[in-house]
Design a protein around this motif. Sequence first.
Motif, PDB file in Angstrom:
ATOM      1  N   MET A   1      17.686 113.789  -8.628  1.00 38.78           N
ATOM      2  CA  MET A   1      16.942 112.604  -9.256  1.00 38.78           C
ATOM      3  C   MET A   1      16.344 112.796 -10.465  1.00 38.78           C
ATOM      4  O   MET A   1      15.150 113.984 -10.600  1.00 38.78           O
ATOM      5  CB  MET A   1      16.088 112.093  -8.324  1.00 38.78           C
ATOM      6  N   ILE A   2      16.578 112.177 -11.479  1.00 35.33           N
ATOM      7  CA  ILE A   2      15.906 112.571 -12.905  1.00 35.33           C
ATOM      8  C   ILE A   2      15.729 111.129 -13.597  1.00 35.33           C
ATOM      9  O   ILE A   2      16.159 110.073 -13.258  1.00 35.33           O
ATOM     10  CB  ILE A   2      16.790 113.403 -13.725  1.00 35.33           C
ATOM     11  N   ARG A   3      14.912 111.389 -14.618  1.00 35.35           N
ATOM     12  CA  ARG A   3      14.664 110.378 -15.745  1.00 35.35           C
ATOM     13  C   ARG A   3      15.668 110.661 -16.977  1.00 35.35           C
ATOM     14  O   ARG A   3      15.463 111.760 -17.570  1.00 35.35           O
ATOM     15  CB  ARG A   3      13.293 110.102 -15.981  1.00 35.35           C
ATOM     16  N   ALA A   4      16.740 109.935 -17.288  1.00 32.87           N
ATOM     17  CA  ALA A   4      17.335 110.151 -18.511  1.00 32.87           C
ATOM     18  C   ALA A   4      16.692 109.329 -19.680  1.00 32.87           C
ATOM     19  O   ALA A   4      16.631 107.999 -19.692  1.00 32.87           O
ATOM     20  CB  ALA A   4      18.801 109.845 -18.332  1.00 32.87           C
ATOM     21  N   CYS A   5      16.458 110.064 -20.822  1.00 29.62           N
ATOM     22  CA  CYS A   5      15.573 109.241 -21.804  1.00 29.62           C
ATOM     23  C   CYS A   5      16.572 109.623 -23.195  1.00 29.62           C
ATOM     24  O   CYS A   5      16.496 110.742 -23.587  1.00 29.62           O
ATOM     25  CB  CYS A   5      14.194 109.755 -21.832  1.00 29.62           C
ATOM     26  N   PHE A   6      16.852 108.468 -23.686  1.00 31.13           N
ATOM     27  CA  PHE A   6      17.659 108.424 -24.982  1.00 31.13           C
ATOM     28  C   PHE A   6      17.361 107.413 -26.015  1.00 31.13           C
ATOM     29  O   PHE A   6      16.587 106.441 -25.765  1.00 31.13           O
ATOM     30  CB  PHE A   6      19.066 108.395 -24.583  1.00 31.13           C
ATOM     31  N   ASP A   7      17.474 107.816 -27.239  1.00 27.42           N
ATOM     32  CA  ASP A   7      17.725 107.085 -28.278  1.00 27.42           C
ATOM     33  C   ASP A   7      18.903 106.622 -28.802  1.00 27.42           C
ATOM     34  O   ASP A   7      19.991 107.621 -28.808  1.00 27.42           O
ATOM     35  CB  ASP A   7      16.817 107.675 -29.643  1.00 27.42           C
TER      36      ASP A   7
ATOM     37  N   ARG B   1      14.419 100.894 -19.002  1.00 30.39           N
ATOM     38  CA  ARG B   1      13.950 100.261 -20.416  1.00 30.39           C
ATOM     39  C   ARG B   1      15.218 100.448 -21.276  1.00 30.39           C
ATOM     40  O   ARG B   1      15.980 101.480 -20.887  1.00 30.39           O
ATOM     41  CB  ARG B   1      12.706 101.091 -20.902  1.00 30.39           C
ATOM     42  N   GLY B   2      15.505  99.375 -22.130  1.00 37.56           N
ATOM     43  CA  GLY B   2      16.588  99.410 -23.001  1.00 37.56           C
ATOM     44  C   GLY B   2      17.960  99.068 -22.395  1.00 37.56           C
ATOM     45  O   GLY B   2      17.879  97.956 -21.359  1.00 37.56           O
TER      46      GLY B   2
ATOM     47  N   GLY C   1      11.009 118.307 -19.340  1.00 38.31           N
ATOM     48  CA  GLY C   1       9.618 118.517 -18.449  1.00 38.31           C
ATOM     49  C   GLY C   1      10.336 118.191 -16.798  1.00 38.31           C
ATOM     50  O   GLY C   1      11.504 118.301 -16.481  1.00 38.31           O
ATOM     51  N   VAL C   2       9.096 117.693 -15.935  1.00 35.18           N
ATOM     52  CA  VAL C   2       9.481 117.417 -14.703  1.00 35.18           C
ATOM     53  C   VAL C   2      10.455 116.323 -14.320  1.00 35.18           C
ATOM     54  O   VAL C   2      10.339 115.376 -14.850  1.00 35.18           O
ATOM     55  CB  VAL C   2       8.164 116.892 -13.842  1.00 35.18           C
ATOM     56  N   ARG C   3      11.766 116.673 -14.004  1.00 39.64           N
ATOM     57  CA  ARG C   3      12.890 115.757 -13.500  1.00 39.64           C
ATOM     58  C   ARG C   3      12.980 114.771 -14.675  1.00 39.64           C
ATOM     59  O   ARG C   3      13.338 113.483 -14.642  1.00 39.64           O
ATOM     60  CB  ARG C   3      12.358 115.021 -12.189  1.00 39.64           C
ATOM     61  N   ALA C   4      12.850 115.203 -15.933  1.00 44.68           N
ATOM     62  CA  ALA C   4      13.400 114.591 -17.250  1.00 44.68           C
ATOM     63  C   ALA C   4      14.230 115.191 -17.885  1.00 44.68           C
ATOM     64  O   ALA C   4      14.305 116.327 -18.177  1.00 44.68           O
ATOM     65  CB  ALA C   4      12.052 113.935 -17.918  1.00 44.68           C
ATOM     66  N   TRP C   5      15.174 114.276 -18.806  1.00 47.14           N
ATOM     67  CA  TRP C   5      16.303 114.744 -19.267  1.00 47.14           C
ATOM     68  C   TRP C   5      16.741 113.982 -20.553  1.00 47.14           C
ATOM     69  O   TRP C   5      16.630 112.880 -20.146  1.00 47.14           O
ATOM     70  CB  TRP C   5      17.567 115.136 -18.321  1.00 47.14           C
ATOM     71  N   GLY C   6      17.007 114.437 -21.671  1.00 48.54           N
ATOM     72  CA  GLY C   6      17.397 113.774 -22.668  1.00 48.54           C
ATOM     73  C   GLY C   6      17.008 114.073 -24.080  1.00 48.54           C
ATOM     74  O   GLY C   6      16.990 115.351 -24.261  1.00 48.54           O
ATOM     75  N   ASP C   7      16.738 112.947 -24.909  1.00 47.34           N
ATOM     76  CA  ASP C   7      16.257 113.232 -26.209  1.00 47.34           C
ATOM     77  C   ASP C   7      14.708 113.323 -26.241  1.00 47.34           C
ATOM     78  O   ASP C   7      14.105 114.305 -26.950  1.00 47.34           O
ATOM     79  CB  ASP C   7      16.521 111.918 -27.144  1.00 47.34           C
TER      80      ASP C   7
ATOM     81  N   ASP D   1       9.737 109.151 -24.638  1.00 44.91           N
ATOM     82  CA  ASP D   1       9.481 107.816 -24.951  1.00 44.91           C
ATOM     83  C   ASP D   1      10.600 107.393 -25.596  1.00 44.91           C
ATOM     84  O   ASP D   1      10.399 106.337 -26.437  1.00 44.91           O
ATOM     85  CB  ASP D   1       8.227 107.727 -25.828  1.00 44.91           C
ATOM     86  N   GLY D   2      11.799 107.597 -25.402  1.00 48.45           N
ATOM     87  CA  GLY D   2      13.215 107.328 -25.760  1.00 48.45           C
ATOM     88  C   GLY D   2      13.141 105.721 -25.480  1.00 48.45           C
ATOM     89  O   GLY D   2      12.400 105.131 -24.483  1.00 48.45           O
ATOM     90  N   SER D   3      13.989 105.037 -26.389  1.00 51.25           N
ATOM     91  CA  SER D   3      14.081 103.435 -26.025  1.00 51.25           C
ATOM     92  C   SER D   3      15.051 103.284 -25.065  1.00 51.25           C
ATOM     93  O   SER D   3      14.678 102.014 -24.706  1.00 51.25           O
ATOM     94  CB  SER D   3      14.963 103.074 -27.446  1.00 51.25           C
TER      95      SER D   3
END
Length: 321
Positions: free
Chosen positions: A20-26, A46-47, A110-116, A119-121
């Motif tokens: 389980m992760i947060r995927a954060c991208f622009d 978001r987005g 960081g903790v269970r976060a992945w991507g760019d 605070d990606g859009s």
Amino acid sequence: MRGDPLAGLLEGPRARGALMIRACFDPPWSVRVEDRAPLTVMLMVRGEGWVVPDDGERIRLAAGDLAIARGPDSYTCADAPGTPPQALILPGGQCAYPDGRLLNGSMDLGVRAWGDRLDGSTVVLIGTYLMQGEISGRLLDALPPLLSLGAEEWPCPLTPILMEEIARDEPGQEVVLDRLLDLLVIAALRAWFSRPEAAAPAWYRALADPVVGRVLRLVQDDPAHPWTVASLATKAGVSRAALARRFTDLVGEPPMTHLTGWRLALAADHLRTTEDTIGAIARQVGYGSAFALSSAFKRVYGVSPQEYRVGVGSGMGVGVG
């Protein structure tokens, strides 16, 4: 769960150490998913983005929308359908560049976060069941390869809880996230199955029939009973021939075939979730002995009950239950 077939269908999810992760991208962003996981949930926080399967209709997700992908088919998640993949998700949660080189943590945030960037859009919560044994085979069979729920038809009350919990780094977090993922899947599928256009399985639709529905409930509520076509027909108030014909037409298989599949599915669930002996499980699901259950189980699942239990316990994901 007596008389509640939907509860029986959705009782299956049991995440254990799910990814389980947060995927954060622009934008532009694109991730190709080839992990062959049995079930993956994508909740757009978001987005917006797209889920593009190799076959079938692509799905656009806006903030609050949710998609569920059933493995093992591959698909691509991206800001737009034409954006080329920048990363591959492989079996076991391994990540690689499109050319096959491993990412080696270069996109970890960081903790269970992945991507760019955090605070990606675009932020997507992704939950993946890693082993097929964690999901009832009856549930998987009931689902299309890809389904979606819009925020306007199903506002997800779990989003803020998930967002808060996934950022924690505390003892017990993995268990809490596993249970939240189970709740998310069950709530989403309950909403999806309530839609008129949902392609519910034949046996589920047949529950509305006054004859076949009664027989299905009898079988589901008391699988250990020594049912025969004759005894079921008597309970339903029709002849054996009429029941056999009507049941097969509506469910797609004869009554005794359906009963066998239900008993073996229950046995697989017991093997996965209890330490009961094979003999005890046999009695609970309607087989006279451990040998009788083992013979039927191996014929359908390809392994003995004990091999199934060991395989699931070792993380091999044997069988579908």
